[in-house]
Every structure is written in structure tokens, then in C-alpha cells.
Write an enzyme that holds these catalytic residues in place. Structure first.
Site, PDB file in Angstrom:
ATOM      1  N   HIS A 212     -22.119 -48.391   3.259  1.00 50.71           N
ATOM      2  CA  HIS A 212     -23.387 -49.115   3.063  1.00 50.71           C
ATOM      3  C   HIS A 212     -23.622 -49.307   1.563  1.00 50.71           C
ATOM      4  CE1 HIS A 212     -27.645 -48.950   1.897  1.00 50.71           C
ATOM      5  NE2 HIS A 212     -27.934 -49.580   3.020  1.00 50.71           N
ATOM      6  N   ASN A 213     -23.429 -48.232   0.799  1.00 50.30           N
ATOM      7  CA  ASN A 213     -23.674 -48.317  -0.641  1.00 50.30           C
ATOM      8  C   ASN A 213     -22.637 -49.197  -1.348  1.00 50.30           C
ATOM      9  OD1 ASN A 213     -25.710 -46.510  -0.023  1.00 50.30           O
ATOM     10  ND2 ASN A 213     -25.440 -45.369  -1.912  1.00 50.30           N
TER      11      ASN A 213
ATOM     12  N   SER B 217     -31.027 -44.368   4.176  1.00 49.00           N
ATOM     13  CA  SER B 217     -31.175 -45.457   3.203  1.00 49.00           C
ATOM     14  C   SER B 217     -32.565 -46.055   3.260  1.00 49.00           C
ATOM     15  CB  SER B 217     -30.149 -46.562   3.472  1.00 49.00           C
ATOM     16  OG  SER B 217     -30.374 -47.624   2.566  1.00 49.00           O
TER      17      SER B 217
ATOM     18  N   GLU C 267     -23.848 -52.492  -0.828  1.00 52.29           N
ATOM     19  CA  GLU C 267     -25.035 -52.614  -1.698  1.00 52.29           C
ATOM     20  C   GLU C 267     -24.617 -52.971  -3.136  1.00 52.29           C
ATOM     21  OE1 GLU C 267     -27.943 -49.265  -1.434  1.00 52.29           O
ATOM     22  OE2 GLU C 267     -27.538 -48.992  -3.562  1.00 52.29           O
TER      23      GLU C 267
ATOM     24  N   LYS D  36     -22.728 -44.295   5.449  1.00 51.12           N
ATOM     25  CA  LYS D  36     -23.687 -44.471   4.346  1.00 51.12           C
ATOM     26  C   LYS D  36     -22.965 -44.832   3.047  1.00 51.12           C
ATOM     27  CE  LYS D  36     -27.576 -44.531   2.049  1.00 51.12           C
ATOM     28  NZ  LYS D  36     -27.381 -44.291   0.683  1.00 51.12           N
TER      29      LYS D  36
HETATM   30  C1  6PG Z   1     -30.219 -46.309  -0.409  1.00 50.04           C
HETATM   31  C2  6PG Z   1     -29.658 -46.286  -1.797  1.00 50.04           C
HETATM   32  C3  6PG Z   1     -29.808 -44.917  -2.368  1.00 50.04           C
HETATM   33  C4  6PG Z   1     -29.676 -44.838  -3.860  1.00 50.04           C
HETATM   34  C5  6PG Z   1     -28.360 -45.287  -4.322  1.00 50.04           C
HETATM   35  C6  6PG Z   1     -28.330 -45.641  -5.770  1.00 50.04           C
HETATM   36  O1  6PG Z   1     -29.489 -46.701   0.482  1.00 50.04           O
HETATM   37  O2  6PG Z   1     -31.384 -45.966  -0.258  1.00 50.04           O
HETATM   38  O3  6PG Z   1     -28.316 -46.649  -1.764  1.00 50.04           O
HETATM   39  O4  6PG Z   1     -28.927 -44.077  -1.676  1.00 50.04           O
HETATM   40  O5  6PG Z   1     -30.674 -45.559  -4.474  1.00 50.04           O
HETATM   41  O6  6PG Z   1     -27.492 -44.228  -4.056  1.00 50.04           O
HETATM   42  O7  6PG Z   1     -27.040 -45.518  -6.109  1.00 50.04           O
HETATM   43  P1  6PG Z   1     -26.497 -45.689  -7.561  1.00 50.04           P
HETATM   44  O8  6PG Z   1     -27.291 -44.765  -8.434  1.00 50.04           O
HETATM   45  O9  6PG Z   1     -25.065 -45.318  -7.469  1.00 50.04           O
HETATM   46  O10 6PG Z   1     -26.742 -47.125  -7.888  1.00 50.04           O
END
Ligand code: 6PG
Length: 471
Positions: free
Chosen positions: A187-188, A130, A191, A184
Site C-alpha cells: 500500500h505504501n 492506514s 502511495e 500495508k
Molecule cells: C498511511 C501512511 C502512513 C505514514 C507513512 C509515511 O497509510 O497512513 O502510509 O503509514 O504516513 O508511513 O511514510 P513515509 O514517512 O515513508 O513517507
């Protein structure tokens, strides 16, 4: 002679792969790169004057550049591209070679690939990375999962390239199989929810309070100086200051209100459902991206259900403070939901996750890095088996301090008619979780009434059925 000299190979020279490769080279690791797109291979070749890197035009030559037993990292889009790269690699690999999938792969795919490759004598690590472009180049948070001996092989490399917080590398072995990709994924999910909460604060302040972009930038900037400090708050402040070169206006006001996604948030929700762990705030963050896509329908519905937004009547600064406090409480609830999924997955999938370590490696490099993670880390350090973050004194004290403001902000959103589903579900989760009694006895009775599904009693052990229509 460049043959078999490079410590690691990188497949996929897109934004993430290329930057990660350059990061490795900066730390003195000789790296070989390969991409199906000759343009990307050529672009990398231009960097080789300054760095100890080499690229190859075909996979066979690429493999020939890597020292045995080989370690090959791939950073390609999740799904079929990962399988296609593995299929291309396999004929050239030998027993003991290691493949590292550092993309956002779905954890069940990682399990299948691990099983398949292990059967062929190839080691496989599923590694979450990430931090976006900047992180990949200068220090991401790295979440590795798979066989521990495979991790130990690349540990010095991963520790060198990872983000550092007070000298502490944001990488650690997380667990077997798909542990890294599962972490991960969550984590998302977090996010998505924090991004949606920030979007809801923006809406409340823009449409509710009439704040200008400059004022918004100032609010987020102030928040970032305090307990809300974190990467997503920081970039939100910056976004409101950015001027569009073509129109001269603020860029944010020129951007379409439709949010895309690649699926990791949805997977988090699906996985939590499978584990029967409630994460309603993350679910709603996914749902709001889905809803944003129906822009034409939203316009039509806006005309049918037209309801002007009444000017906010109270004191502006007081309300802004409440929004900040509500955001802090809601963010804690989101982390609580995410960590609860990790705890359940750790048991079910035998990842044996150490949640203190997860919080530790999320403190730097990744998108959800935030001051709050120090408290999360302390909470798990003090109570390793903590069932829910909301039970930790380090966090509950903050939620208690801000929960009334969270309630006021939700009420204000309802009165203004502004959608704030992530704030609402954060509060609903909190109210549900702190309810020693829930009306689930009625659900039991209803199930037994229409389906003879039986129910349990407070006073006597066992299961019971009643003929509810009798008497
Ligand atoms: C990270 C982000 C990366 C990516 C996302 C965007 O941790 O660096 O999460 O993995 O930018 O996957 O995800 P979406 O396109 O689903 O918003």
C-alpha cells in the site's frame, strides 16, 4: 473498580495510538492506554471524563486493567520500539493473550515475532493501519494478518472502528503470518508512486506551463471531480490553496524540496526485487525521494548542466487534459505493479491473499483510496486469478484510451528537460509488458558468450552452449 474491565489495551499514545484509542472508545469499547511518556498518559487521562477510557502510569497497572484473555494493541514506531514493548509486556502476559502490532512493521520482523510469541503461548497479529491521524480517529483502512482465530477475537472491534464505504467496513482478514504487514507495505509503495506522479504533474504544470498556485489548485480540484478522484488528488488541491500564516504567501512555496521517508517504500522495492517482480515506477518514486536529499549537489549540477526551460509552445488546455489522462494511465500501471507484488508474495509466502478483498478494504480510510479501486476490485472479482491488472478489460480499456497522452506527456517532459521518471517508467513498463517479443535473446547470447551460461532456442527444447569465438 477499573480492574480487568477493559476490552482492549493500547500501548503507544502518540498521534496514531491516541486517535485509534479514542475511535474505539467512541464505538463503546472500554479501552486502557499506556505510554512510556507520562505526559501522554496524563493527556489521555483528561479525556476519561468524556470517554470510557483509563490510562495507567506503569505497564503492570495497565495490564491489570484489561479483561482476560487480554488483547493489547501497540502503535509504536517500527523496529526496535516494537521489540522493546513486547519485552516489557511478556513478563505480565499469560497463555492465550493477544498482542496486535498495528504499526508499519517490516513483514520479516513480523514473521520472527509471530514465531517467537507463538512459542510462548501468546497470539500475535500483524495489522497494517492506514489513514494517518484523521483515519485513526474516524475510520482507517485496516489490514490484519496472523492466525485467523486471533482475528476473530477482535473482529467486532476492528469492524467498528474501520472506515465504511456504503456501510461496508474497510477491514478483512487477509491471511496468515505477516500477510497484513506485507499488504500495508505494498500500500505504501503505491502511495509513494502516486505521490511522485502527482509531484511530476505539479512540476510539468509549474515549470513547464507556468501555472500559478491558484490555477494548480483548480486543476487538481477538477481532476478530483472525475475519473482521477482520490484522497491524494484531493489533498494536493487543498495544499495549493493553503496560505502560510507567518509569511502570508502560499505555504507550498515556502517548503524545502527535500522529501523524507520512513522506509516502507524502500522495503516494497527490496521485496519486489527478491520476488523478481518488476515495479520500476515504485522504485523510481523511492529513488526520487533519495535524490531530493542531495540539494546542494543538485544546485551545483544545475549550474553545470544549465538548460533553460523553453516556454511551452502548444495549447495549454489541451496539454493539461493530456497530463490528466497520462496520470490516470500511469496510476493504473502503478496499481498493476503493486498488485503483481502481492500476487507473487501470496504464492511465495503462502498468504493466500484475495486481491478483490485487498482492493475492497483500500476503497475507504487509507491514503491511496481512489475511485480507480472500484475498477481494481471488479477486475479481481471477475477474474480471481488475474496475473496482471493490465490484462483486465476494466482497466486495459482506460489505459488504451490514455496511452497516447501518456506518451505525449513523457515526450514533453523530455523536451522541456523536466524530470518525470515515474511517468517514464510507467510508460516503459507498459511498453515492455505489451511486447510479445523482447530483445532478451541478445542477453541470453551475451551470457553464453562470456560465461557459458547456456541459452534456450525457439525451435528446439533444451539448453545449448555455443563457442561464439569459433569460426
Ligand atoms: C498511511 C501512511 C502512513 C505514514 C507513512 C509515511 O497509510 O497512513 O502510509 O503509514 O504516513 O508511513 O511514510 P513515509 O514517512 O515513508 O513517507
Amino acid at each position: 473498580m477499573e480492574t480487568e474491565r477493559h476490552e482492549i489495551g493500547m500501548i503507544g499514545l502518540g498521534v496514531m495510538g491516541r486517535n485509534m484509542l479514542l475511535n474505539m472508545a467512541d464505538h463503546g469499547f472500554p479501552v486502557a492506554g499506556y505510554d512510556k511518556d507520562p505526559g501522554k498518559v496524563e493527556a489521555l487521562q483528561k479525556e476519561s471524563a468524556e470517554h470510557d477510557i483509563h490510562s495507567a502510569a506503569n505497564i503492570k497497572d495497565f495490564i491489570g486493567l484489561i479483561r482476560r484473555p487480554r488483547a493489547i494493541m501497540m502503535l509504536v514506531p517500527a523496529g526496535p520500539p516494537v521489540d522493546s514493548v513486547i519485552a516489557d509486556l511478556l513478563p505480565h502476559l499469560e497463555n492465550g493473550d493477544l498482542i496486535i502490532d498495528a504499526g508499519n512493521s517490516y513483514f520479516k520482523d513480523t514473521n520472527l515475532r509471530a514465531r517467537n510469541l507463538t512459542g510462548k503461548g501468546i497470539q500475535f497479529l500483524g495489522v497494517g493501519v492506514s489513514g494517518g491521524e484523521e483515519g485513526a480517529r474516524h475510520g482507517p483502512s485496516i489490514m490484519p494478518g496472523g492466525p485467523e482465530e486471533a482475528y476473530q477475537r477482535v473482529r467486532p472491534l476492528l469492524e467498528a472502528v474501520a472506515a465504511k464505504v456504503n456501510g461496508d467496513a474497510c477491514v478483512a482478514y487477509l491471511g496468515p503470518g505477516s500477510a497484513g504487514h506485507f499488504v500495508k507495505m505494498v500500500h505504501n509503495g503505491i502511495e509513494y508512486a502516486v505521490m511522485q506522479l502527482l509531484a511530476e504533474t505539479y512540476d510539468l504544470m509549474k515549470r513547464g506551463l507556468g501555472l500559478s498556485d491558484d490555477e494548480l489548485r483548480e486543476v487538481y480540484d477538477t481532476w478530483n471531480q472525475g475519473e482521477l478522484n482520490g484522497y491524494l488528488v484531493e489533498i494536493t488541491a487543498r495544499i495549493f490553496g493553503k496560505v502560510d500564516e507567518s509569511s502570508g504567501k502560499r505555504l507550498i512555496d515556502e517548503i524545502l524540496d527535500v522529501a523524507k521517508q520512513k522506509g516502507t517504500g524502500m522495503w516494497t522495492s527490496q521485496s519486489a526485487m527478491e520476488l523478481q517482480v518488476p515495479i520500476p515506477t515504485i522504485d523510481l518514486a523511492v529513488a526520487m525521494r533519495d535524490l531530493s536529499v542531495f540539494e546542494k549537489q543538485r544546485e551545483t549540477a544545475g549550474e553545470i548542466f544549465n538548460r533553460p526551460i523553453a516556454p511551452f509552445a502548444g495549447d495549454r488546455q489541451t496539454f493539461l487534459d493530456k497530463i490528466g489522462h497520462a496520470l490516470h494511465a500511469a496510476m493504473i500501471v502503478v496499481y498493476a505493479q503493486g498488485m503483481a507484488v502481492l500476487a507473487a508474495a501470496s504464492d511465495k509466502y503462502e498468504y493466500r491473499l484475495d486481491l478483490e478483498t485487498v482492493a475492497r478494504i483500500w476503497r475507504g480510510g487509507c491514503i491511496i483510496r481512489a475511485a480507480l479501486l472500484d475498477d481494481v476490485r471488479m477486475a479481481y472479482r471477475n477474474q480471481p486469478g488475474l496475473p496482471n491488472l493490465l490484462l483486465a478489460p476494466e482497466l486495459s480499456i482506460k489505459v488504451i484510451a490514455h496511452q497516447e497522452d501518456l506518451r505525449r506527456v513523457v515526450c514533453a517532459a523530455i523536451e522541456l528537460g523536466l524530470p518525470a521518471p515515474c511517468f517514464m517508467t510507467a510508460l516503459a513498463y507498459l511498453d515492455g509488458y505489451r511486447s510479445a517479443w523482447l530483445p532478451a535473446n541478445l542477453i541470453q547470447a551475451q551470457r553464453d558468450y562470456f560465461g557459458a551460461h547456456s541459452y534456450e532456442r525457439i525451435d528446439v527444447k533444451g539448453t545449448f552452449h555455443t563457442d561464439w569465438t569459433k569460426g
